[in-house]
Design a protein around this motif. Structure first.
Motif, PDB file in Angstrom:
ATOM      1  N   GLY A  74       1.051  -1.172   0.176  1.00  0.00           N
ATOM      2  CA  GLY A  74       0.176  -0.167  -0.162  1.00  0.00           C
ATOM      3  C   GLY A  74       0.868   1.391   0.147  1.00  0.00           C
ATOM      4  N   SER A  75       0.208   2.345   0.366  1.00  0.00           N
ATOM      5  CA  SER A  75       0.982   3.671   0.245  1.00  0.00           C
ATOM      6  C   SER A  75       0.918   4.394   1.886  1.00  0.00           C
ATOM      7  N   THR A  76       1.603   5.272   1.821  1.00  0.00           N
ATOM      8  CA  THR A  76       1.583   6.133   3.070  1.00  0.00           C
ATOM      9  C   THR A  76       0.185   6.645   3.286  1.00  0.00           C
ATOM     10  N   ARG A  77       0.026   7.210   4.362  1.00  0.00           N
ATOM     11  CA  ARG A  77      -1.173   7.913   4.707  1.00  0.00           C
ATOM     12  C   ARG A  77      -1.500   8.998   3.690  1.00  0.00           C
ATOM     13  N   ARG A  78      -2.884   9.410   3.536  1.00  0.00           N
ATOM     14  CA  ARG A  78      -3.088  10.592   2.647  1.00  0.00           C
ATOM     15  C   ARG A  78      -2.755  11.962   3.640  1.00  0.00           C
ATOM     16  N   ALA A  79      -2.528  12.834   3.119  1.00  0.00           N
ATOM     17  CA  ALA A  79      -2.351  14.255   3.689  1.00  0.00           C
ATOM     18  C   ALA A  79      -3.672  14.635   4.671  1.00  0.00           C
ATOM     19  N   LYS A  80      -3.325  15.263   5.727  1.00  0.00           N
ATOM     20  CA  LYS A  80      -4.364  15.668   6.494  1.00  0.00           C
ATOM     21  C   LYS A  80      -5.317  14.489   7.127  1.00  0.00           C
ATOM     22  N   VAL A  81      -4.870  13.071   7.152  1.00  0.00           N
ATOM     23  CA  VAL A  81      -5.564  12.365   7.632  1.00  0.00           C
ATOM     24  C   VAL A  81      -4.828  11.349   8.374  1.00  0.00           C
ATOM     25  N   THR A  82      -5.237  11.150   9.728  1.00  0.00           N
ATOM     26  CA  THR A  82      -4.261  10.315  10.469  1.00  0.00           C
ATOM     27  C   THR A  82      -4.280   8.953  10.277  1.00  0.00           C
ATOM     28  N   PRO A  83      -3.051   8.074  10.310  1.00  0.00           N
ATOM     29  CA  PRO A  83      -3.162   6.756  10.088  1.00  0.00           C
ATOM     30  C   PRO A  83      -4.326   5.912  10.454  1.00  0.00           C
ATOM     31  N   ASP A  84      -4.760   6.232  11.695  1.00  0.00           N
ATOM     32  CA  ASP A  84      -6.080   5.261  12.022  1.00  0.00           C
ATOM     33  C   ASP A  84      -7.357   5.636  11.354  1.00  0.00           C
TER      34      ASP A  84
END
Length: 527
Positions: A74-84
């Motif tokens: 997968g990819s890193t989290r989206r900007a302005k969204v926390t991983p959870d």
């Protein structure tokens, strides 16, 4: 021997190649084959991207693998969204895979143009995503996408992205040549600079756009890389990924790296063919190590030399990777080619036998008329049998007729063949329809012969190739037909040449049937 871990991404990155697609069932079967072949990590797909990959991770949990670990991508989290709260990150955790690999941006150009965020924000994406996954997954890997391009554009920032991953505690950082344009000579200096600031184990993921993916992977291992990513047969987007079928024997036989066992290496060609088969693609005959032509010898000087010492024209013993030496026969052949082929077919010839020269002259004359025996070894064996007087004529043709009829403009043509053959003292006269004139003739010939030779029902026509020979005569040019047939045990090729495509096809069909009957007769004689 130092250990190099093998990370296969055929089921994810490989399926991004043009014409490559696998059913979920295919992916499970390939995973088992990769596991048996000694691959350490199998990247099953991107569970957040499509239902097929979600189904794979669900199904593979029900399977028992010997030693391979399944990795989700997968990819890193989206900007302005926390991983959870990031759906992609959550899906990776829900996959319950043995390992997870995510990619992030290394190249400042991509951060500005693709993500449209600040360079500092990108470092936070990398760290936050990996820290979250590291706490929840057995193993976590980081693919530093476009690392080499990023390093060449802005080395200071590219290294900062790796440091962010290292601070998150990942198990391995994979340096990616995503555009595939880095040259082998660039690797030592760049990797040396990486190792000055990164102590986390390093991996390599290369693409083949500059035709250097295998060389680059090997060069990276030479610089201390401990995980190599690639695909079987080099499948992948654009020009493909690093080909594990070339990397594996190079690591094991050339570099003496511990990766897979000798026995597993001997199944490399089988693995390659298995993946081609499930991808519904014809194998690349010129593929190094595992291709049909990898250890094929055509020139008489070459054949004469390998008869004495195979090492003269073979860089490894083909049996080590499950392949074998092949001697081709053509107008470039010498006596050594003929003798080698005779030995292969268990036919008794020696260099002083006049029949050897007769066969050689006959081959050169026939190739001058358009015949080709490189893909038609069954026809060549029959040619030698005829010269030696050991060929048995199982049937004779009294005649055939093929009719193509189109009854109205929108309808498909109807093909029908009528044939008369003589077997022993009995004449068989029969007809059959088919999809096209050659298929109709094939059906009629089999129908006539199967009552005398029931084992012909096992023979299947796998491939049919027609080539117009360059005679400058337009539609009156000669035609060469190559047919590949097979039964439950093996495949064989036959050839026919004529100015009439039906006659050329008939010659190749008859050779195919006669070869099968000789094969059966020889097998019975050995019992």
């Amino acid at each position: 021997m130092s250990l190099v871990k093998l990370y296969d991404t055929t089921l994810r990155d490989g399926t991004q190649g043009e014409d490559i697609s696998f059913l979920v069932e295919d992916k499970v079967r390939i995973a088992h084959m990769l596991d048996e072949s000694g691959i350490h990590y199998i990247e099953g797909g991107w569970p957040g991207s499509n239902p097929k990959d979600i189904a794979f991770f669900k199904d593979i949990k029900k399977e028992k693998l010997h030693q391979a670990k399944i990795a989700a991508f997968g990819s890193t989290r989206r900007a302005k969204v926390t991983p959870d709260k990031d759906q992609n990150i959550r899906t990776l955790v829900q996959s319950e895979a043995d390992a997870v690999t995510i990619f992030g941006k290394t190249w400042d150009f991509h951060v500005h143009e693709a993500l449209r965020i600040s360079l500092e924000e990108n470092l936070e994406l990398i760290y936050d995503s990996l820290e979250y996954l590291k706490a929840r997954m057995p193993e976590t890997f980081y693919d530093a996408e476009h690392f080499f391009d990023g390093y060449k554009a802005n080395p200071e920032y590219a290294l900062k992205t790796l440091q962010a991953a290292q601070q998150a505690g990942v198990d391995c950082i994979i340096l990616c040549d995503t555009n595939g344009g880095t040259m082998p000579y660039e690797f030592p200096k760049i990797i040396a600079e990486v190792k000055k600031v990164i102590t986390t184990p390093l991996g390599i993921h290369t693409h083949n756009d500059g035709d250097c993916a295998v060389a680059n992977s090997i060069m990276a291992v030479e610089q201390g890389i401990v995980q190599v990513q690639g695909t079987i047969n080099g499948f992948g987007e654009r020009c493909g990924n690093a080909n594990l079928c070339s990397i594996l024997p190079a690591l094991k036989l050339k570099m003496e790296k511990e990766c897979i066992s000798d026995e597993q290496l001997r199944h490399l060609r089988e693995l390659s063919r298995f993946v081609y088969e499930l991808a519904n693609l014809a194998p690349n005959k010129h593929q190094p190590y595992v291709g049909n032509s990898a250890f094929a010898h055509k020139g008489g000087v070459h054949v004469s030399a390998i008869q004495r010492h195979p090492e003269t024209y073979e860089h490894i013993r083909p049996e080590l990777v499950g392949n074998n030496t092949r001697v081709l026969v053509s107008d470039l052949s010498g006596r050594s080619n003929i003798l080698a082929k005779a030995s292969e077919f268990n036919l008794n010839l020696d260099s002083k036998d006049p029949v050897t020269l007769e066969i050689l002259d006959n081959i050169k004359d026939m190739e001058n008329r358009g015949y080709q025996f490189e893909g038609a070894e069954a026809s060549f064996e029959l040619l030698m049998r005829r010269a030696l007087g050991t060929h048995r004529k199982f049937f004779s043709l009294s005649g055939f007729r093929v009719i193509d009829e189109k009854r109205h403009e929108e309808g498909q043509p109807i093909s029908e063949a009528t044939i008369m053959v003589k077997v022993g003292g009995k004449v068989e006269h029969t007809a059959a329809e088919g999809t096209g004139p050659v298929n109709a003739l094939d059906n009629a010939l089999r129908k006539a012969l199967e009552k005398f030779y029931p084992r012909l029902k096992e023979v299947k026509l796998h491939d049919y190739k027609v080539r117009v020979l360059p005679a400058g005569q337009g539609t009156a040019s000669s035609i060469r037909v190559l047919i590949e047939s097979g039964d439950k045990e093996s495949r064989w090729g036959t050839v026919g040449v004529s100015s009439n495509v039906i006659e050329a096809s008939y010659q190749a069909l008859v050779d195919s049937i006669e070869y099968k009957l000789h094969k059966e007769e020889d097998a019975a004689a050995k019992k």
